[in-house]
Design a protein around this motif. Structure first.
Motif, PDB file in Angstrom:
ATOM      1  N   LYS A 180       0.849  -1.204   0.000  1.00 39.39           N
ATOM      2  CA  LYS A 180       0.000   0.000   0.000  1.00 39.39           C
ATOM      3  C   LYS A 180       0.881   1.249   0.000  1.00 39.39           C
ATOM      4  O   LYS A 180       0.645   2.195  -0.769  1.00 39.39           O
ATOM      5  CB  LYS A 180      -0.914  -0.002   1.230  1.00 39.39           C
ATOM      6  N   ILE A 181       1.912   1.258   0.838  1.00 38.06           N
ATOM      7  CA  ILE A 181       2.833   2.394   0.873  1.00 38.06           C
ATOM      8  C   ILE A 181       3.540   2.543  -0.465  1.00 38.06           C
ATOM      9  O   ILE A 181       3.631   3.648  -1.021  1.00 38.06           O
ATOM     10  CB  ILE A 181       3.862   2.211   2.005  1.00 38.06           C
ATOM     11  N   LEU A 182       4.025   1.435  -0.999  1.00 35.23           N
ATOM     12  CA  LEU A 182       4.764   1.486  -2.262  1.00 35.23           C
ATOM     13  C   LEU A 182       3.878   1.956  -3.406  1.00 35.23           C
ATOM     14  O   LEU A 182       4.288   2.788  -4.221  1.00 35.23           O
ATOM     15  CB  LEU A 182       5.357   0.111  -2.574  1.00 35.23           C
ATOM     16  N   SER A 183       2.666   1.432  -3.500  1.00 40.44           N
ATOM     17  CA  SER A 183       1.779   1.839  -4.600  1.00 40.44           C
ATOM     18  C   SER A 183       1.346   3.293  -4.447  1.00 40.44           C
ATOM     19  O   SER A 183       1.249   4.025  -5.436  1.00 40.44           O
ATOM     20  CB  SER A 183       0.570   0.908  -4.681  1.00 40.44           C
ATOM     21  N   ASP A 184       1.097   3.735  -3.199  1.00 43.25           N
ATOM     22  CA  ASP A 184       0.720   5.128  -2.974  1.00 43.25           C
ATOM     23  C   ASP A 184       1.836   6.085  -3.383  1.00 43.25           C
ATOM     24  O   ASP A 184       1.573   7.227  -3.786  1.00 43.25           O
ATOM     25  CB  ASP A 184       0.369   5.358  -1.500  1.00 43.25           C
ATOM     26  N   ASN A 185       3.083   5.609  -3.249  1.00 40.42           N
ATOM     27  CA  ASN A 185       4.237   6.438  -3.588  1.00 40.42           C
ATOM     28  C   ASN A 185       4.797   6.128  -4.975  1.00 40.42           C
ATOM     29  O   ASN A 185       5.911   6.542  -5.304  1.00 40.42           O
ATOM     30  CB  ASN A 185       5.329   6.271  -2.529  1.00 40.42           C
ATOM     31  N   LYS A 186       4.008   5.383  -5.772  1.00 44.19           N
ATOM     32  CA  LYS A 186       4.374   5.046  -7.158  1.00 44.19           C
ATOM     33  C   LYS A 186       5.712   4.311  -7.241  1.00 44.19           C
ATOM     34  O   LYS A 186       6.477   4.477  -8.193  1.00 44.19           O
ATOM     35  CB  LYS A 186       4.404   6.312  -8.021  1.00 44.19           C
ATOM     36  N   LYS A 187       5.941   3.454  -6.225  1.00 43.57           N
ATOM     37  CA  LYS A 187       7.134   2.618  -6.216  1.00 43.57           C
ATOM     38  C   LYS A 187       6.794   1.156  -6.532  1.00 43.57           C
ATOM     39  O   LYS A 187       7.688   0.313  -6.596  1.00 43.57           O
ATOM     40  CB  LYS A 187       7.821   2.681  -4.850  1.00 43.57           C
ATOM     41  N   ALA A 188       5.522   0.870  -6.723  1.00 47.21           N
ATOM     42  CA  ALA A 188       5.062  -0.466  -7.091  1.00 47.21           C
ATOM     43  C   ALA A 188       3.717  -0.321  -7.793  1.00 47.21           C
ATOM     44  O   ALA A 188       2.956   0.618  -7.499  1.00 47.21           O
ATOM     45  CB  ALA A 188       4.925  -1.368  -5.871  1.00 47.21           C
ATOM     46  N   PRO A 189       3.401  -1.231  -8.716  1.00 51.61           N
ATOM     47  CA  PRO A 189       2.098  -1.160  -9.396  1.00 51.61           C
ATOM     48  C   PRO A 189       0.943  -1.369  -8.420  1.00 51.61           C
ATOM     49  O   PRO A 189       1.040  -2.194  -7.498  1.00 51.61           O
ATOM     50  CB  PRO A 189       2.169  -2.303 -10.415  1.00 51.61           C
ATOM     51  N   VAL A 190      -0.130  -0.658  -8.628  1.00 50.34           N
ATOM     52  CA  VAL A 190      -1.332  -0.866  -7.816  1.00 50.34           C
ATOM     53  C   VAL A 190      -1.808  -2.310  -7.937  1.00 50.34           C
ATOM     54  O   VAL A 190      -2.349  -2.885  -6.983  1.00 50.34           O
ATOM     55  CB  VAL A 190      -2.439   0.114  -8.240  1.00 50.34           C
ATOM     56  N   ALA A 191      -1.564  -2.928  -9.091  1.00 51.07           N
ATOM     57  CA  ALA A 191      -1.976  -4.323  -9.303  1.00 51.07           C
ATOM     58  C   ALA A 191      -1.297  -5.264  -8.312  1.00 51.07           C
ATOM     59  O   ALA A 191      -1.889  -6.273  -7.913  1.00 51.07           O
ATOM     60  CB  ALA A 191      -1.659  -4.747 -10.733  1.00 51.07           C
ATOM     61  N   ASP A 192      -0.068  -4.956  -7.914  1.00 48.15           N
ATOM     62  CA  ASP A 192       0.620  -5.793  -6.930  1.00 48.15           C
ATOM     63  C   ASP A 192      -0.079  -5.724  -5.574  1.00 48.15           C
ATOM     64  O   ASP A 192      -0.252  -6.740  -4.889  1.00 48.15           O
ATOM     65  CB  ASP A 192       2.075  -5.350  -6.780  1.00 48.15           C
ATOM     66  N   TYR A 193      -0.464  -4.513  -5.189  1.00 51.53           N
ATOM     67  CA  TYR A 193      -1.210  -4.354  -3.939  1.00 51.53           C
ATOM     68  C   TYR A 193      -2.550  -5.067  -4.013  1.00 51.53           C
ATOM     69  O   TYR A 193      -2.941  -5.790  -3.080  1.00 51.53           O
ATOM     70  CB  TYR A 193      -1.419  -2.875  -3.637  1.00 51.53           C
ATOM     71  N   ASP A 194      -3.264  -4.902  -5.095  1.00 56.45           N
ATOM     72  CA  ASP A 194      -4.574  -5.536  -5.252  1.00 56.45           C
ATOM     73  C   ASP A 194      -4.469  -7.050  -5.158  1.00 56.45           C
ATOM     74  O   ASP A 194      -5.315  -7.707  -4.541  1.00 56.45           O
ATOM     75  CB  ASP A 194      -5.194  -5.138  -6.593  1.00 56.45           C
ATOM     76  N   GLN A 195      -3.430  -7.608  -5.767  1.00 54.49           N
ATOM     77  CA  GLN A 195      -3.247  -9.053  -5.726  1.00 54.49           C
ATOM     78  C   GLN A 195      -2.957  -9.535  -4.303  1.00 54.49           C
ATOM     79  O   GLN A 195      -3.530 -10.527  -3.836  1.00 54.49           O
ATOM     80  CB  GLN A 195      -2.107  -9.461  -6.652  1.00 54.49           C
ATOM     81  N   ALA A 196      -2.073  -8.835  -3.614  1.00 57.41           N
ATOM     82  CA  ALA A 196      -1.747  -9.221  -2.239  1.00 57.41           C
ATOM     83  C   ALA A 196      -2.975  -9.128  -1.348  1.00 57.41           C
ATOM     84  O   ALA A 196      -3.193  -9.978  -0.466  1.00 57.41           O
ATOM     85  CB  ALA A 196      -0.626  -8.340  -1.704  1.00 57.41           C
ATOM     86  N   LEU A 197      -3.794  -8.099  -1.554  1.00 61.18           N
ATOM     87  CA  LEU A 197      -5.008  -7.944  -0.758  1.00 61.18           C
ATOM     88  C   LEU A 197      -5.990  -9.080  -1.031  1.00 61.18           C
ATOM     89  O   LEU A 197      -6.583  -9.639  -0.100  1.00 61.18           O
ATOM     90  CB  LEU A 197      -5.655  -6.596  -1.061  1.00 61.18           C
ATOM     91  N   LYS A 198      -6.171  -9.443  -2.296  1.00 62.98           N
ATOM     92  CA  LYS A 198      -7.061 -10.558  -2.627  1.00 62.98           C
ATOM     93  C   LYS A 198      -6.591 -11.847  -1.952  1.00 62.98           C
ATOM     94  O   LYS A 198      -7.415 -12.650  -1.479  1.00 62.98           O
ATOM     95  CB  LYS A 198      -7.116 -10.755  -4.137  1.00 62.98           C
ATOM     96  N   ARG A 199      -5.291 -12.046  -1.915  1.00 66.30           N
ATOM     97  CA  ARG A 199      -4.760 -13.248  -1.271  1.00 66.30           C
ATOM     98  C   ARG A 199      -5.024 -13.231   0.234  1.00 66.30           C
ATOM     99  O   ARG A 199      -5.351 -14.266   0.821  1.00 66.30           O
ATOM    100  CB  ARG A 199      -3.265 -13.371  -1.562  1.00 66.30           C
ATOM    101  N   MET A 200      -4.898 -12.060   0.852  1.00 65.25           N
ATOM    102  CA  MET A 200      -5.193 -11.979   2.285  1.00 65.25           C
ATOM    103  C   MET A 200      -6.668 -12.221   2.555  1.00 65.25           C
ATOM    104  O   MET A 200      -7.035 -12.878   3.541  1.00 65.25           O
ATOM    105  CB  MET A 200      -4.769 -10.626   2.846  1.00 65.25           C
ATOM    106  N   VAL A 201      -7.521 -11.700   1.697  1.00 67.49           N
ATOM    107  CA  VAL A 201      -8.955 -11.923   1.855  1.00 67.49           C
ATOM    108  C   VAL A 201      -9.270 -13.409   1.780  1.00 67.49           C
ATOM    109  O   VAL A 201     -10.032 -13.946   2.597  1.00 67.49           O
ATOM    110  CB  VAL A 201      -9.742 -11.138   0.792  1.00 67.49           C
ATOM    111  N   ARG A 202      -8.665 -14.089   0.817  1.00 67.94           N
ATOM    112  CA  ARG A 202      -8.877 -15.536   0.700  1.00 67.94           C
ATOM    113  C   ARG A 202      -8.364 -16.263   1.937  1.00 67.94           C
ATOM    114  O   ARG A 202      -9.032 -17.150   2.465  1.00 67.94           O
ATOM    115  CB  ARG A 202      -8.169 -16.050  -0.568  1.00 67.94           C
ATOM    116  N   TYR A 203      -7.199 -15.872   2.413  1.00 66.24           N
ATOM    117  CA  TYR A 203      -6.646 -16.515   3.611  1.00 66.24           C
ATOM    118  C   TYR A 203      -7.553 -16.287   4.818  1.00 66.24           C
ATOM    119  O   TYR A 203      -7.690 -17.158   5.679  1.00 66.24           O
ATOM    120  CB  TYR A 203      -5.244 -15.977   3.883  1.00 66.24           C
ATOM    121  N   SER A 204      -8.197 -15.122   4.878  1.00 68.24           N
ATOM    122  CA  SER A 204      -9.099 -14.848   5.994  1.00 68.24           C
ATOM    123  C   SER A 204     -10.265 -15.834   6.026  1.00 68.24           C
ATOM    124  O   SER A 204     -10.806 -16.135   7.096  1.00 68.24           O
ATOM    125  CB  SER A 204      -9.620 -13.413   5.926  1.00 68.24           C
ATOM    126  N   GLU A 205     -10.653 -16.346   4.854  1.00 65.77           N
ATOM    127  CA  GLU A 205     -11.704 -17.366   4.819  1.00 65.77           C
ATOM    128  C   GLU A 205     -11.265 -18.622   5.570  1.00 65.77           C
ATOM    129  O   GLU A 205     -12.051 -19.231   6.304  1.00 65.77           O
ATOM    130  CB  GLU A 205     -12.048 -17.730   3.380  1.00 65.77           C
TER     131      GLU A 205
END
Length: 401
Positions: A239-264
């Motif tokens: 989130k920090i990296l994507s907000d500061n344009k140091k990583a693609p937003v797609a990388d953050y979105d993917q990591a978040l989707k994986r955490m959501v799945r793990y929460s299941e």
């Protein structure tokens, strides 16, 4: 001898289910009870004087050099979202305000070389871990915990964080500790080490094994480190990296989707009685096992079929089982080594009293205000309770992200 109980199908319901407000009181009381000894003593410069120094068999670290920062960093990271809520005149609000006041006072002591409670960031490998939890607390509650600090205290924390660069840690989830601390420095406009950040992100991508699970290093370990560390720190860092344009937003979105799945998985792992499996490393971290679920709920990212109320009710039962009694506390209110009781034999070679305060990470959802759906919706059964009582349950399938 096995106990004979009536099957869940045939058990009679007793009384009305608790309200969300009552559940919240359970959470607040437990979190305050766990956190108070650490925060109060740090504020009064008596942490090193009063905190017990308990270790398990074959403990292998330099105890007095690491355990105090462990207690402070881990406690901070868990209570930060709660402390970030605005002040109000409720009993909870008064507790929260006092806890925040004490912690801010204690944070000044933590980096003051003249204080008896000056914490060690400068030697040993373990501070790499617990500096990251301090940084994560600042990330989770910048307006409550970072911005109110005076200029000198901020400068001292920045200096301590940068001092960690002369050491390296284990070749596993530890990469995220260095990465997140550097990410925090980036977030406040300080010079950061992009190599440490990028190495952590790249290796976690490489160590993803599928269906929300990351390998903790080259070899997979069946334990709760995906929740203790990996999902939450990776999401926060990206989130920090994507907000500061140091990583693609797609990388953050993917990591978040994986955490959501793990929460299941985590929600499904809570039994009808509010217990969960005690397996793998570091089970003395207790309710930290549910950090990823708590953060997913805090971010309002739960899957559609996992209702906030069912997560609240499931975690409330876990919290009641863990903390309603006194089995996990000594006579002065400090956590004791064990899972659900004093069980020092199960402590790892790196576990001491300070390590145990990772337990606060399961309470992140207290950062949602009391009038949020998570706390206001009527009680609801969680997945395993529905499954074991013949109710409809959503099928579970592997997901590719």
């Amino acid at each position: 001898m096995c106990l004979l109980l009536r099957p869940l199908h045939s058990r009679k319901k007793k009384g009305k289910p608790a309200t969300g407000a009552q559940d919240r009181q359970v959470w607040v009381k437990a979190l305050y009870k766990i956190s108070y000894p650490v925060v109060y003593n740090l504020a009064n410069e008596t942490l090193k004087k009063n905190m017990p120094l308990e270790t398990g068999p074959k403990y292998g670290l330099n105890l007095k050099s690491v355990t105090y920062l462990e207690a402070v960093g881990r406690t901070m990271a868990g209570i930060a979202p709660w402390l970030a809520l605005p002040d109000d005149r409720t009993d909870e609000g008064k507790m929260r305000k006092e806890m925040r006041r004490m912690l801010l006072k204690g944070l000044k002591n933590a980096v003051d070389p003249k204080s008896p409670d000056y914490l060690n960031f400068r030697t040993e490998g373990q501070p790499i871990v617990d500096a990251a939890y301090v940084a994560q607390a600042f990330i989770r509650a910048p307006e409550a915990l970072w911005e109110p600090l005076d200029k000198e205290t901020k400068a001292r924390f920045i200096e301590e964080f940068k001092s960690l660069r002369n050491r390296s840690g284990a070749y596993n989830n530890w990469l995220l500790f260095s990465g997140l601390t550097e990410g925090f420095l980036l977030s406040i406009g300080e010079q950061y080490d992009p190599a440490r950040v990028q190495f952590a992100v790249n290796k976690m991508k490489e160590w993803y094994v599928g269906d929300s699970w990351y390998s903790d290093g080259a070899k997979f370990s069946m334990d709760y480190y995906n929740s203790y560390v990996i999902h939450t720190m990776l999401v926060d860092l990206l989130k920090i990296l994507s907000d500061n344009k140091k990583a693609p937003v797609a990388d953050y979105d993917q990591a978040l989707k994986r955490m959501v799945r793990y929460s299941e998985y985590l929600e499904r792992s809570i039994s009808p009685e509010g217990t969960y499996p005690a397996y793998g490393r570091s089970i003395t971290y207790r309710t930290a096992a549910f950090q990823a679920l708590a953060q997913t709920a805090l971010m309002e990212k739960l899957p559609d079929y996992v209702k906030p109320a069912q997560v609240r009710c499931a975690l409330t039962r876990v919290i009641q089982n863990m903390y309603l009694g006194e089995q996990n506390f000594d006579k002065k209110g400090w956590l004791v080594l064990g899972f659900n009781g004093h069980q020092p034999a199960i402590a790892d070679t790196y576990t001491s009293t300070g390590s145990l305060y990772m337990a606060t990470l399961g309470f992140l959802t207290l950062g949602l205000p009391a009038d949020h759906e998570f706390w206001k919706a009527p009680a609801a059964p969680w997945t395993s309770l529905k499954a074991w009582t013949g109710q409809e349950v959503v099928k579970d399938y592997k997901v590719e992200y």
